[in-house]
Design a protein around this motif. Structure first.
Motif, PDB file in Angstrom:
ATOM      1  N   SER A   1      51.242   6.461  39.502  1.00  0.00           N
ATOM      2  CA  SER A   1      51.346   7.474  40.552  1.00  0.00           C
ATOM      3  C   SER A   1      50.009   8.204  40.578  1.00  0.00           C
ATOM      4  CB  SER A   1      52.490   8.442  40.249  1.00  0.00           C
ATOM      5  OG  SER A   1      53.743   7.801  40.346  1.00  0.00           O
ATOM      6  N   TYR A   2      49.170   7.801  41.525  1.00  0.00           N
ATOM      7  CA  TYR A   2      47.795   8.292  41.540  1.00  0.00           C
ATOM      8  C   TYR A   2      47.686   9.628  42.265  1.00  0.00           C
ATOM      9  CZ  TYR A   2      42.710   8.166  41.877  1.00  0.00           C
ATOM     10  OH  TYR A   2      41.379   8.473  41.765  1.00  0.00           O
ATOM     11  N   ARG A   3      48.243   9.693  43.469  1.00  0.00           N
ATOM     12  CA  ARG A   3      48.344  10.929  44.220  1.00  0.00           C
ATOM     13  C   ARG A   3      49.743  10.969  44.853  1.00  0.00           C
ATOM     14  NH1 ARG A   3      44.700  11.490  41.419  1.00  0.00           N
ATOM     15  NH2 ARG A   3      42.521  11.984  41.892  1.00  0.00           N
ATOM     16  N   LEU A   4      50.096  12.064  45.467  1.00  0.00           N
ATOM     17  CA  LEU A   4      51.422  12.210  46.057  1.00  0.00           C
ATOM     18  C   LEU A   4      51.669  11.122  47.101  1.00  0.00           C
ATOM     19  CD1 LEU A   4      51.329  16.078  46.592  1.00  0.00           C
ATOM     20  CD2 LEU A   4      52.281  14.821  44.647  1.00  0.00           C
TER      21      LEU A   4
ATOM     22  N   GLN B   1      49.694  26.172  35.487  1.00  0.00           N
ATOM     23  CA  GLN B   1      49.372  27.363  36.260  1.00  0.00           C
ATOM     24  C   GLN B   1      48.937  26.934  37.652  1.00  0.00           C
ATOM     25  OE1 GLN B   1      45.966  29.393  34.534  1.00  0.00           O
ATOM     26  NE2 GLN B   1      45.208  27.495  33.659  1.00  0.00           N
ATOM     27  N   PHE B   2      48.942  27.848  38.579  1.00  0.00           N
ATOM     28  CA  PHE B   2      48.436  27.503  39.905  1.00  0.00           C
ATOM     29  C   PHE B   2      47.554  28.616  40.431  1.00  0.00           C
ATOM     30  CE2 PHE B   2      51.974  30.059  41.494  1.00  0.00           C
ATOM     31  CZ  PHE B   2      51.531  30.534  42.726  1.00  0.00           C
ATOM     32  N   LYS B   3      46.510  28.209  41.147  1.00  0.00           N
ATOM     33  CA  LYS B   3      45.570  29.161  41.726  1.00  0.00           C
ATOM     34  C   LYS B   3      45.308  28.880  43.199  1.00  0.00           C
ATOM     35  CE  LYS B   3      43.222  30.195  37.355  1.00  0.00           C
ATOM     36  NZ  LYS B   3      41.937  30.230  36.627  1.00  0.00           N
ATOM     37  N   SER B   4      45.781  27.710  43.687  1.00  0.00           N
ATOM     38  CA  SER B   4      45.563  27.368  45.093  1.00  0.00           C
ATOM     39  C   SER B   4      46.657  27.994  45.947  1.00  0.00           C
ATOM     40  CB  SER B   4      45.565  25.851  45.277  1.00  0.00           C
ATOM     41  OG  SER B   4      46.731  25.276  44.721  1.00  0.00           O
ATOM     42  N   GLY B   5      46.261  28.910  46.834  1.00  0.00           N
ATOM     43  CA  GLY B   5      47.211  29.573  47.701  1.00  0.00           C
ATOM     44  C   GLY B   5      47.995  30.652  46.969  1.00  0.00           C
TER      45      GLY B   5
ATOM     46  N   VAL C   1      49.232  16.031  41.159  1.00  0.00           N
ATOM     47  CA  VAL C   1      49.766  17.106  41.993  1.00  0.00           C
ATOM     48  C   VAL C   1      48.659  18.006  42.543  1.00  0.00           C
ATOM     49  CG1 VAL C   1      51.195  19.215  41.932  1.00  0.00           C
ATOM     50  CG2 VAL C   1      52.056  17.094  40.946  1.00  0.00           C
ATOM     51  N   SER C   2      47.557  18.112  41.818  1.00  0.00           N
ATOM     52  CA  SER C   2      46.429  18.916  42.282  1.00  0.00           C
ATOM     53  C   SER C   2      45.158  18.402  41.622  1.00  0.00           C
ATOM     54  CB  SER C   2      46.641  20.392  41.933  1.00  0.00           C
ATOM     55  OG  SER C   2      45.504  21.158  42.305  1.00  0.00           O
ATOM     56  N   ASN C   3      44.049  18.469  42.359  1.00  0.00           N
ATOM     57  CA  ASN C   3      42.775  18.012  41.797  1.00  0.00           C
ATOM     58  C   ASN C   3      41.908  19.175  41.314  1.00  0.00           C
ATOM     59  OD1 ASN C   3      41.967  19.122  44.209  1.00  0.00           O
ATOM     60  ND2 ASN C   3      41.062  17.258  45.047  1.00  0.00           N
ATOM     61  N   LYS C   4      42.496  20.363  41.250  1.00  0.00           N
ATOM     62  CA  LYS C   4      41.756  21.506  40.721  1.00  0.00           C
ATOM     63  C   LYS C   4      41.829  21.501  39.196  1.00  0.00           C
ATOM     64  CE  LYS C   4      42.347  24.373  44.802  1.00  0.00           C
ATOM     65  NZ  LYS C   4      42.709  23.211  45.634  1.00  0.00           N
ATOM     66  N   THR C   5      40.709  21.790  38.556  1.00  0.00           N
ATOM     67  CA  THR C   5      40.627  21.734  37.101  1.00  0.00           C
ATOM     68  C   THR C   5      41.680  22.610  36.433  1.00  0.00           C
ATOM     69  OG1 THR C   5      38.239  21.354  37.266  1.00  0.00           O
ATOM     70  CG2 THR C   5      39.093  22.027  35.126  1.00  0.00           C
TER      71      THR C   5
ATOM     72  N   TYR D   1      52.457  21.656  52.289  1.00  0.00           N
ATOM     73  CA  TYR D   1      51.742  21.600  51.014  1.00  0.00           C
ATOM     74  C   TYR D   1      52.672  21.197  49.882  1.00  0.00           C
ATOM     75  CZ  TYR D   1      47.108  23.642  51.949  1.00  0.00           C
ATOM     76  OH  TYR D   1      45.812  23.852  52.353  1.00  0.00           O
ATOM     77  N   ILE D   2      52.185  20.343  49.011  1.00  0.00           N
ATOM     78  CA  ILE D   2      52.766  20.111  47.693  1.00  0.00           C
ATOM     79  C   ILE D   2      51.606  20.192  46.715  1.00  0.00           C
ATOM     80  CG2 ILE D   2      53.988  18.533  46.152  1.00  0.00           C
ATOM     81  CD1 ILE D   2      55.307  17.284  48.606  1.00  0.00           C
ATOM     82  N   GLY D   3      51.700  21.123  45.774  1.00  0.00           N
ATOM     83  CA  GLY D   3      50.584  21.316  44.846  1.00  0.00           C
ATOM     84  C   GLY D   3      49.323  21.711  45.591  1.00  0.00           C
ATOM     85  N   GLY D   4      48.233  21.058  45.260  1.00  0.00           N
ATOM     86  CA  GLY D   4      46.956  21.359  45.896  1.00  0.00           C
ATOM     87  C   GLY D   4      46.660  20.505  47.108  1.00  0.00           C
ATOM     88  N   TYR D   5      47.646  19.746  47.575  1.00  0.00           N
ATOM     89  CA  TYR D   5      47.414  18.800  48.664  1.00  0.00           C
ATOM     90  C   TYR D   5      48.319  19.054  49.861  1.00  0.00           C
ATOM     91  CZ  TYR D   5      45.515  16.134  44.677  1.00  0.00           C
ATOM     92  OH  TYR D   5      44.839  15.737  43.558  1.00  0.00           O
TER      93      TYR D   5
END
Length: 390
Positions: free
Chosen positions: A93-96, A133-137, A155-159, A342-346
């Motif tokens: 499962s590479y991306r959503l 943790q989440f920081k996007s949005g 789920v997200s490509n943010k570090t 949106y799901i996660g950072g995408y």
């Protein structure tokens, strides 16, 4: 210094913490060389890895964007890994909504996360995929499901939002007597937490799903969690706590609430895995022939004229539009909510196409995208249904 509702925190802290409920969990794999060991096409991937052994280092580096570092040298890996082995080709499962093929061999993968990955490679399993943790949005949406190993940016490509996977079952291969035999598995669940859920509900926990009345199983716990984490009210109420650690989930109030949420969680899970028959009932269409090559995707909302006499007081009308993949070809009747979802950072409806820039979509790709549109639209609808119960 964000103001927190300490009344909400007390209630939140009374729930069970997911990284404690699922004792084994870890972040997704990191290959450090995705472009070489991962591909959408199985044959292409196999030929590329075979070239690794057939070509000398100079030819290999000229043909492929493969880089060495202080711990990974091409000539060393050739010697250590010996030869290509097709048994290492598996799905990831590479991306959503975007599964690919991977050459999952320790010598080629920087961080293989074997302890968690082994529970998905040879037998059926499910795993919650979460960000610590989440920081996007400003809205929590960092939850999805997988039945495969995952890449760390699933789920997200943010570090700061690296994806972890929480397997539902753990497999014991040490007592497996043959390749054909299904290995023994046990729930990856904290016994004390499960017992507390059982006591609150007055139900008996079973390691596998049974039809026996008065019982519940690991899959029911997963579906209950999946429903709660898709509740808009839950996400808004506890968003400040969800920003800093893995979620806590409230214990179910009673059997009625539990089973209603389990049913909705199951629907969303099956839709997200594209296993539900619902995703076959397409909303969108792809009416124009052409090259099928993806350029710069864009969404154009369409204006619909609706006769007033046909509108009831209970009707709601979702803005619809076209998703253009190039200048002339488009997916028609795409709900705006699906395009922006949106799901996660995408935003999956956008990202899936952007990741295929300059690539020709085949028949299966077109069908797959139509399924994604249904999945996102249905997720939005089911989230509203969850809030009526939660």
């Amino acid at each position: 210094m964000v103001q927190k509702d300490f009344g909400a925190q007390k209630k939140y802290d009374n729930g069970f913490k997911l990284n404690e409920l699922f004792p084994l969990n870890n972040v997704g794999i990191v290959t450090a060389r995705d472009s070489f060991v991962i591909d959408s096409d199985k044959e292409t991937l196999m030929n590329r890895v075979k070239d690794f052994y057939l070509l000398d280092k100079g030819e290999l580096k000229n043909k492929y964007p493969i880089k060495e570092n202080s711990t990974w040298k091409i000539d060393d890996i050739k010697i250590k890994s010996k030869e290509f082995n097709s048994e290492y080709i598996t799905t990831i499962s590479y991306r959503l909504f975007d599964q690919k093929f991977i050459y999952y061999n320790d010598f080629f993968i920087e961080r293989p996360r074997k302890e968690t990955a082994n529970n998905f490679l040879k037998a059926k399993n499910l795993g919650l995929t979460l960000c610590k943790q989440f920081k996007s949005g400003d809205t929590y949406q960092h939850i999805f499901i997988s039945d495969k190993i995952i890449e760390s940016s699933f789920v997200s490509n943010k570090t700061s939002e690296i994806t972890s996977i929480f397997p539902l079952y753990l497999y014991n291969y040490s007592i497996q007597t043959s390749i054909e035999e299904t290995p023994e598995r046990t729930p990856n669940l904290n016994v004390e937490s499960v017992n507390e859920i059982a006591d609150k509900l007055g139900l008996i926990f079973t390691n596998e799903k049974e039809i026996t009345e008065g019982t519940f199983a690991p899959i029911d716990i997963l579906d209950y969690i999946y429903a709660v984490l898709h509740s808009p009210t839950y996400r808004e109420t506890y968003k400040e706590f969800l920003k800093i650690d893995f979620p806590r989930v409230p214990y179910p109030i009673d059997q009625k609430q539990f089973w209603e949420l389990v049913a909705l969680g199951k629907q969303i899970r099956e839709i997200h895995l594209l296993e539900s028959s619902e995703v076959e009932d397409f909303i969108s269409s792809y009416p124009v022939e052409g090259t099928n090559i993806v350029g710069k995707p864009k969404y154009e909302q369409r204006n619909y004229v609706v006769e007033v006499d046909s509108i009831s007081n209970n009707d709601t009308f979702e803005p619809m539009g076209r998703v253009y993949i190039n200048e002339t070809q488009y997916f028609d009747n795409v709900p705006q909510v699906a395009w922006n979802f949106y799901i996660g950072g995408y935003q999956p409806a956008q990202k899936w196409l952007k990741d295929r820039k300059d690539i020709e979509l085949d028949f299966d790709d077109i069908m797959h995208y139509n399924k994604i549109i249904v999945a996102l639209t249905e997720t939005d609808r089911l989230m509203k249904e969850i809030d009526k119960i939660y």
